[in-house]
Design a protein around this motif. Structure first.
Motif, PDB file in Angstrom:
ATOM      1  N   UNK B  21       1.097  -1.246   0.242  1.00  0.00           N
ATOM      2  CA  UNK B  21      -0.007  -0.013  -0.016  1.00  0.00           C
ATOM      3  C   UNK B  21       1.017   1.190  -0.007  1.00  0.00           C
ATOM      4  N   UNK B  40      -7.014   1.909   9.087  1.00  0.00           N
ATOM      5  CA  UNK B  40      -6.644   0.941   7.698  1.00  0.00           C
ATOM      6  C   UNK B  40      -7.768   0.473   6.792  1.00  0.00           C
ATOM      7  N   UNK B  41      -8.873   1.194   7.197  1.00  0.00           N
ATOM      8  CA  UNK B  41     -10.236   0.646   6.518  1.00  0.00           C
ATOM      9  C   UNK B  41     -10.971   1.838   5.514  1.00  0.00           C
ATOM     10  N   UNK B  42     -10.018   2.766   5.194  1.00  0.00           N
ATOM     11  CA  UNK B  42     -10.370   3.787   4.470  1.00  0.00           C
ATOM     12  C   UNK B  42     -11.408   4.823   4.916  1.00  0.00           C
ATOM     13  N   UNK B  48      -4.198  10.649   4.868  1.00  0.00           N
ATOM     14  CA  UNK B  48      -4.447  11.143   3.674  1.00  0.00           C
ATOM     15  C   UNK B  48      -3.162  12.168   3.213  1.00  0.00           C
ATOM     16  N   UNK B  57      -6.691   8.999   0.406  1.00  0.00           N
ATOM     17  CA  UNK B  57      -6.331   7.897   1.344  1.00  0.00           C
ATOM     18  C   UNK B  57      -5.309   6.788   0.984  1.00  0.00           C
ATOM     19  N   UNK B  59      -3.901   4.682   2.647  1.00  0.00           N
ATOM     20  CA  UNK B  59      -4.120   3.022   2.745  1.00  0.00           C
ATOM     21  C   UNK B  59      -5.250   2.435   1.750  1.00  0.00           C
ATOM     22  N   UNK B  60      -5.732   3.019   0.863  1.00  0.00           N
ATOM     23  CA  UNK B  60      -6.446   2.675  -0.215  1.00  0.00           C
ATOM     24  C   UNK B  60      -6.092   2.872  -1.331  1.00  0.00           C
ATOM     25  N   UNK B  61      -4.697   3.110  -1.495  1.00  0.00           N
ATOM     26  CA  UNK B  61      -4.006   3.261  -2.961  1.00  0.00           C
ATOM     27  C   UNK B  61      -2.908   2.424  -3.131  1.00  0.00           C
ATOM     28  N   UNK B  62      -2.596   1.491  -3.959  1.00  0.00           N
ATOM     29  CA  UNK B  62      -1.369   0.643  -4.029  1.00  0.00           C
ATOM     30  C   UNK B  62      -0.197   1.565  -4.346  1.00  0.00           C
TER      31      UNK B  62
END
Ligand SMILES: Cc1cc2nc3c(=O)[nH]c(=O)nc-3n(C[C@H](O)[C@H](O)[C@H](O)COP(=O)(O)OP(=O)(O)OC[C@H]3O[C@@H](n4cnc5c(N)ncnc54)[C@H](O)[C@@H]3O)c2cc1C
Ligand code: FES
Ligand code: FES
Lengths: 288, 162
Positions: B21, B40-42, B48, B57, B59-62
């Motif tokens: 991530x 950890x859950x968006x 940010x 966010x 944590x929600x982007x590779x």
């Protein structure tokens, strides 16, 4: 928290993406990743291959062509919310996009990803039904246009095949004297819709309702058109009484979802109340 | 997979696993630990950062999705030892208590002021809906953003002809 390992492919054209989809049975498409990545982190989904369509130029942007708006599937919610074309020619879509989640989610999430995912509490489906969009699905060597009405099948299920890519959403430009509104009761923690109602009306001579469309999301396992309400109003004078009466039929024959956030009865009640409010606001806007 | 990412003006190339991530790339590989991991859950917005100017966010982007992108983290805001006006606003207006949400709050506020230099209180709250704070009750954060907006407008070159 991180997903199980996967291979990552990043095609640069629709042709390449559909070729990859056809040759990788266990692949999933990655668009904005704001539904898929959370599911992969929770290991609710573990695709072996991700095909990232986020850098395919043909899939982003909004254009106007012969009275139709063509929205690329990878257009983000934020791009839709701030699009001058949508605001002018189909403001219902811009208003709906602005109601999704929070700004970070809107910066990444895409209209195509939301429609393909078919979350029963997603916002886009209500609006897509109300504007009678058509969805372009492409697979290797073939493509088809599916009316929004036929696209959603059930909870998280659409008519799309696993090797199909949603590439475009086609929406007619609004005729004059058209007004619309998207009203939503958000689930306070996630922002998803407990109920979301998208209404669009076109007024004829003497303020009669020439066209009425109401799309409802969040209430049942798939989004639907409030057909009985629409029929009751078609051709009628656009009065508050007529709207209030017709809105009582917005849940006719609908089986509602129930969860810890809202009972079935509450969702049905919200749908009727918000149908009335959305229609009244749409009529007010159509009058200008 | 090889990725090249520009973070706070410096370009890095690394070989990363596709499932890494972005937030872990920033924290564990680049050792830029200013960006926090909360839920950890968006949902909480603590992670940010700006990706090509847009608040995301992380944590929600590779990390592989950030290949070729320009990232700005909280470490990239201060220039020559001078706090950025948004940072200064949080300092002056007590926009934080424990400080856990603060890096994310500041990056989301920064984006807001890029898009809307003169936001109303309601617009500030709307723009920070994706950021949770368990301490402040938010009012001081709103004050901090207002402070920053004013300061940035004052130091911006006077708008001509509008
Ligand atoms: C904190 C949070 C709050 C949210 N709040 C809301 C909300 O209030 N309302 C709302 O509607 N949504 C909300 N969402 C969901 C968000 O809008 C997602 O962005 C959206 O549902 C999925 O779009 P995506 O581009 O991120 O798709 P992805 O996550 O990349 O993909 C979702 C699914 O669709 C498939 N897919 C994606 N694009 C295509 C395509 N072009 N063709 C074929 N298949 C495709 C993928 O394979 C995957 O199965 C929220 C999400 C988060 C994380
Ligand atoms: S850690 Fe990313 S949103 Fe909470
Ligand atoms: S200051 Fe503690 S969470 Fe915001």
């Amino acid at each position: 928290m991180f997903p199980r390992p996967f291979d990552y492919l990043r095609p640069t054209s629709v042709a390449e993406a559909t070729r990859l989809l056809a040759s990788h049975a266990e692949a999933k498409v990655l668009a904005g990743g704001h539904s898929l990545l959370p599911m992969m982190k929770l290991r609710l989904a573990s695709p072996r291959v991700l095909i990232d369509i986020g850098r395919i130029p043909e899939l982003t942007g909004i254009r106007e062509e012969n009275g139709m708006l063509i929205i690329g599937a990878c257009t983000t919610h934020y791009a839709a919310e701030s699009s001058p074309l949508l605001r002018r020619h189909c403001p219902l879509l811009a208003e709906t996009a602005a109601a999704i989640g929070d700004v970070q989610v809107r910066n990444r999430g895409t209209i195509g990803g939301s429609l393909a995912h078919a979350d029963p509490a997603a916002d886009w489906p209500a609006a897509i039904l109300a504007v009678e969009a058509q969805l372009k699905l492409v697979r290797r060597g073939a493509e088809r246009l599916v009316p929004a009405r036929d696209f959603f099948v059930d909870l998280l299920t659409t008519v799309m095949q696993s090797d199909e890519l949603l590439t475009e959403i086609h929406v007619p430009v609004n005729p004059p004297r058209t007004g619309s509104a998207y009203l939503k009761v958000p689930q306070p923690a996630s922002g998803f819709a407990l109920t979301g109602v998208a209404a669009q009306v076109t007024l004829g001579p003497n303020n009669t309702l020439e066209r009425v469309a109401v799309g409802i999301t969040g209430v049942s396992s798939k989004p639907y058109r409030a057909t009985a309400t629409e029929q009751a109003l078609q051709g009628q004078a656009a009065t508050a009484e007529a709207v209030a009466q017709a809105a009582t039929q917005a849940t006719a024959g609908v089986e509602a979802l129930a969860d810890i956030h809202a009972s079935a009865e509450y969702r049905l009640h919200l749908a009727r109340v918000y149908t009335k409010r959305a229609l009244l606001r749409a009529i007010e806007r159509a009058r200008g | 997979m090889h990725i090249t990412v520009t973070v706070n003006g410096q370009t890095y190339t690394h070989d990363v696993e596709p499932r890494l991530l972005l937030v872990h790339y920033l924290r564990d590989v680049l050792r830029l630990t200013g960006t926090h991991v909360g839920c950890e859950t968006s949902l909480c917005g603590a992670c940010t950062v700006l990706m090509n100017g847009a608040a995301v966010k992380s944590c929600t982007v590779l990390a592989v999705q950030a290949d070729g992108a320009e990232i700005t983290t909280i470490e990239g805001l201060a220039k020559d030892g001078q706090l950025h006006p948004v940072q200064e606003g949080f300092w002056e207006e007590h926009g934080l208590q424990c400080g856990f949400c603060t890096p994310g709050m500041i990056m989301a506020s920064y984006q807001l002021l890029q898009r809307n230099p003169n936001p109303s209180d309601a617009e500030i709250r709307h723009a920070l809906e994706g950021n949770l704070c368990r301490c402040t009750g938010y009012q001081h954060i709103v004050n901090a953003v207002r402070y920053a907006a004013e300061k940035m407008r004052q130091s911006a070159p006077a708008a001509s002809g509008t």
